[in-house]
Design a protein around this motif. Structure first.
Motif, short mmCIF file in Angstrom:
data_model
loop_
_atom_site.label_atom_id
_atom_site.label_comp_id
_atom_site.label_asym_id
_atom_site.label_seq_id
_atom_site.Cartn_x
_atom_site.Cartn_y
_atom_site.Cartn_z
N SER A 61 1.15 22.25 8.17
CA SER A 61 0.72 20.87 8.40
C SER A 61 -0.66 20.83 9.03
N VAL A 62 -1.02 21.91 9.71
CA VAL A 62 -2.33 22.05 10.35
C VAL A 62 -2.84 23.45 10.05
N VAL A 63 -4.14 23.56 9.75
CA VAL A 63 -4.74 24.87 9.57
C VAL A 63 -5.99 24.96 10.44
N LEU A 64 -6.09 26.05 11.20
CA LEU A 64 -7.26 26.30 12.03
C LEU A 64 -8.08 27.40 11.37
N VAL A 65 -9.38 27.14 11.14
CA VAL A 65 -10.25 28.07 10.45
C VAL A 65 -11.45 28.39 11.32
N SER A 66 -11.70 29.67 11.55
CA SER A 66 -12.86 30.07 12.33
C SER A 66 -14.11 30.02 11.48
N THR A 67 -15.14 29.42 12.03
CA THR A 67 -16.42 29.37 11.33
C THR A 67 -17.15 30.72 11.40
N GLY A 68 -16.60 31.66 12.16
CA GLY A 68 -17.19 32.98 12.21
C GLY A 68 -16.90 33.82 10.98
N LEU A 69 -15.99 33.36 10.12
CA LEU A 69 -15.66 34.07 8.89
C LEU A 69 -16.69 33.75 7.81
N LYS A 70 -17.06 34.78 7.06
CA LYS A 70 -18.00 34.55 5.96
C LYS A 70 -17.45 33.58 4.93
N SER A 71 -16.12 33.58 4.79
CA SER A 71 -15.48 32.73 3.78
C SER A 71 -15.06 31.37 4.32
N ALA A 72 -15.51 31.01 5.54
CA ALA A 72 -14.99 29.81 6.18
C ALA A 72 -15.18 28.56 5.33
N HIS A 73 -16.38 28.36 4.79
CA HIS A 73 -16.65 27.14 4.03
C HIS A 73 -15.86 27.13 2.72
N GLU A 74 -15.78 28.27 2.06
CA GLU A 74 -15.01 28.32 0.82
C GLU A 74 -13.53 28.10 1.09
N LEU A 75 -13.03 28.69 2.16
CA LEU A 75 -11.62 28.50 2.50
C LEU A 75 -11.35 27.06 2.92
N ASN A 76 -12.29 26.47 3.62
CA ASN A 76 -12.14 25.06 3.99
C ASN A 76 -12.01 24.18 2.75
N GLU A 77 -12.77 24.51 1.72
CA GLU A 77 -12.66 23.75 0.46
C GLU A 77 -11.32 24.01 -0.22
N GLU A 78 -10.86 25.28 -0.15
CA GLU A 78 -9.56 25.61 -0.75
C GLU A 78 -8.43 24.83 -0.09
N CYS A 79 -8.62 24.49 1.19
CA CYS A 79 -7.56 23.82 1.95
C CYS A 79 -7.86 22.34 2.17
N ALA A 80 -8.71 21.79 1.31
CA ALA A 80 -9.11 20.39 1.47
C ALA A 80 -7.93 19.43 1.36
N ASP A 81 -6.87 19.86 0.69
CA ASP A 81 -5.70 18.99 0.54
C ASP A 81 -4.82 18.97 1.78
N ILE A 82 -5.10 19.85 2.75
CA ILE A 82 -4.37 19.81 4.02
C ILE A 82 -5.14 18.88 4.95
N PRO A 83 -4.60 17.72 5.26
CA PRO A 83 -5.39 16.70 5.97
C PRO A 83 -5.79 17.09 7.38
N GLN A 84 -4.96 17.93 8.05
CA GLN A 84 -5.25 18.28 9.42
C GLN A 84 -5.87 19.68 9.47
N ARG A 85 -7.20 19.70 9.46
CA ARG A 85 -7.92 20.96 9.53
C ARG A 85 -8.76 20.98 10.81
N ILE A 86 -8.73 22.12 11.47
CA ILE A 86 -9.46 22.26 12.74
C ILE A 86 -10.43 23.42 12.60
N ALA A 87 -11.70 23.17 12.86
CA ALA A 87 -12.74 24.20 12.78
C ALA A 87 -12.93 24.82 14.16
#
Length: 514
Positions: free
Chosen positions: A98-124
């Protein structure tokens, strides 16, 4: 038990210290920040049994999020940061986060954020991402008030299968408070290794692995201090042991090997006498490596054999390891080990078979999340409370367990599992590959490495050019994590398979260059 107890009694004591920067998280800060994040989960409407996911490099926020889940009744899935965005996205969606936390320190952070765009609760975490809330802003806005009841959650980590996609290991949530001290894993680790308020635990491994994050949890439950390395380095680890007076640590054999390979004058420069329990698991440890570590560090080297599924455990100390070289220990602390043949019949001492653990009748057995068929495959055909993860081994007359080759040619390289079929499936799609097999090859440092045997298409002249093409091009790098890519490529005229398609490993390894 949870950090709140220690925040009340020793608020300024370091709960976490980052090894590279010296940044410290006190128990008061861990209590406040994990409570605020847990309250944010509640404010979003998450209920006990709901799921959150996090992917990050080794950083404090993983620990904060872990405790937030444990004190809000939710499951947390910590995702391997080295997976590709597609692999990570699969796990995040499969666990129904229901919630995904993504570290911006990852090289893939932006691509993964796009992959998870359908999860409404995203925390950077660590900076902004489009469409995601920022972690620090979330904490600042969340309530600092502790609710009357904090139901205990758990982790739901993923263990790749020998076939198909990885599956989540779903534990059973107990109707208990996060303050409850009756937590079997904490009690077990405390009894085995003496975790307490004076513990200083060095974590040199990735926190997405089961053992490191669970040892961190145990340390905090007992009021100790955790030293987190962003990544392992042999000499740095020795320096940290001396600097912080480390008492407990958890390793994989590759780390032992790399420390032993340091020049004698480097190894002897550091005082490691504070170490009381150096625990290792995850991969077979060469007998000579363990013996050398015991000679160097003293009788503090402890090994256990277990799985993320937590269906059983064997343990062995230094004295027993010298007396029973090659063993991974005895059972009895969490499940009774049985060695069974193909039809489930129990085998006598010395005979190799499938390792089952017999659980107490009142214990809930693990299940694979949303996969009844795979779960059923772990059950013994006759005995209801016997389960297996498919490993092979034998017991000796004294009930010490010795591992044999794992099923489906599982490769353990530096403590990390590689399942060949996943890599084979991707390589088989390459236009120049007719047939392929990925197996293990012994390696002095990593224990094993993945190597690929390739039967090339008729139009291709096999050789190093093709190996480089497969290795370097984005063919594999775009589909699997980098650590899964074979280290070597061998070209053979024909793959040794039976008429039914089964790979004959013995014949394959006979074709390897000397």
């Amino acid at each position: 038990m949870y950090p709140g107890k220690w925040a009340a009694t020793t608020p300024d004591k370091p709960a976490v210290i980052m090894a590279d920067t010296g940044e410290t998280l006190t128990y008061a800060e861990l209590e406040d920040r994990s409570l605020r994040l847990a309250n944010h989960f509640r404010a979003l409407g998450l209920q006990p049994g709901d799921h959150v996911a996090m992917i990050a490099e080794n950083r404090m926020e993983i620990i904060e999020a872990y405790w937030a889940a444990l004190r809000s009744g939710t499951f947390i899935t910590v995702v391997n940061q080295h997976l590709t965005p597609a692999e990570s996205s699969y796990i995040i969606h499969d666990c129904d986060a229901s919630v995904v936390l993504v570290s911006t320190g990852l090289k893939s952070a932006h691509e993964l954020n796009e992959e998870c765009a359908d999860i409404p609760q995203r925390i950077a975490v660590g900076g902004p991402l489009p469409g995601a809330e920022e972690y620090e802003a979330v904490l600042a806005a969340a309530s600092p008030e502790r609710p009357d009841h904090e139901p205990r959650g758990d982790d739901m980590l993923y263990s790749s299968g020998t076939t198909g996609r990885p599956k989540g290991i779903l534990p059973t949530l107990k109707d208990q408070s996060v303050e409850d001290e009756n937590v079997p894993l904490i009690q077990l680790f405390t009894a085995l290794y003496g975790f307490g308020e004076d513990t200083v635990y060095l974590s040199p491994a990735p926190l997405y692995h089961a053992a490191p994050i669970r040892f961190v949890m145990t340390t905090h439950a007992r009021g100790g201090t955790v030293i987190v390395m962003p990544k392992f380095d042999a000499e740095t680890a020795l320096g940290l042991i001396e600097e912080h007076g480390v008492t407990h640590s958890q390793w994989v054999p590759t780390m032992f090997i790399r420390m032993l390979k340091l020049p004698a004058e480097v190894r002897e420069k550091y005082d490691v006498s504070s170490m009381r329990a150096a625990i290792h698991a995850a991969a077979p440890c060469p007998i000579e490596v363990k013996r050398a570590m015991i000679e160097w560090w003293g009788p503090v080297i402890n090994e256990y054999y277990a799985a993320t599924e937590s269906n059983g455990i064997t343990v062995i100390n230094s004295e027993e390891s010298l007396r029973k070289p090659g063993s991974v220990g005895r059972d009895g602390l969490m499940g009774i080990a049985h060695i069974c043949g193909p039809d489930g019949e129990e085998l006598p001492p010395g005979e190799v078979g499938t390792i089952y653990f017999e659980a107490d009748p009142d214990k809930d057995l693990f299940v694979y999340y949303k996969d009844e068929a795979k779960t059923a495959g772990t059950r013994h055909p006759v005995h209801e409370h016997w389960t297996t993860i498919g490993d092979l081994g034998h017991l000796d007359e004294d009930r010490f367990l010795f591992m044999a080759e794992r099923k489906s040619f599982l490769i353990i390289t530096g403590g990390v599992n590689i399942y060949p079929q996943e890599v084979e499936s991707e390589l088989a799609l390459h236009p120049d590959v007719k047939d392929v097999a990925v197996i293990a090859e012994p390696d002095e440092e990593l224990g094993e490495i993945a190597v690929a045997y390739i039967e090339a298409e008729d139009h291709v002249r096999p050789g190093e050019d093709l190996a480089e093409q497969i290795r370097i091009r984005t063919w594999l790098a775009d589909h699997v994590a980098r650590y899964k890519i074979p280290r070597k490529f061998y070209f053979i005229d024909e793959m040794p398979r039976t008429p039914t398609g089964k790979l004959v490993k013995r014949k394959l390894t006979e074709q390897a260059p000397a």
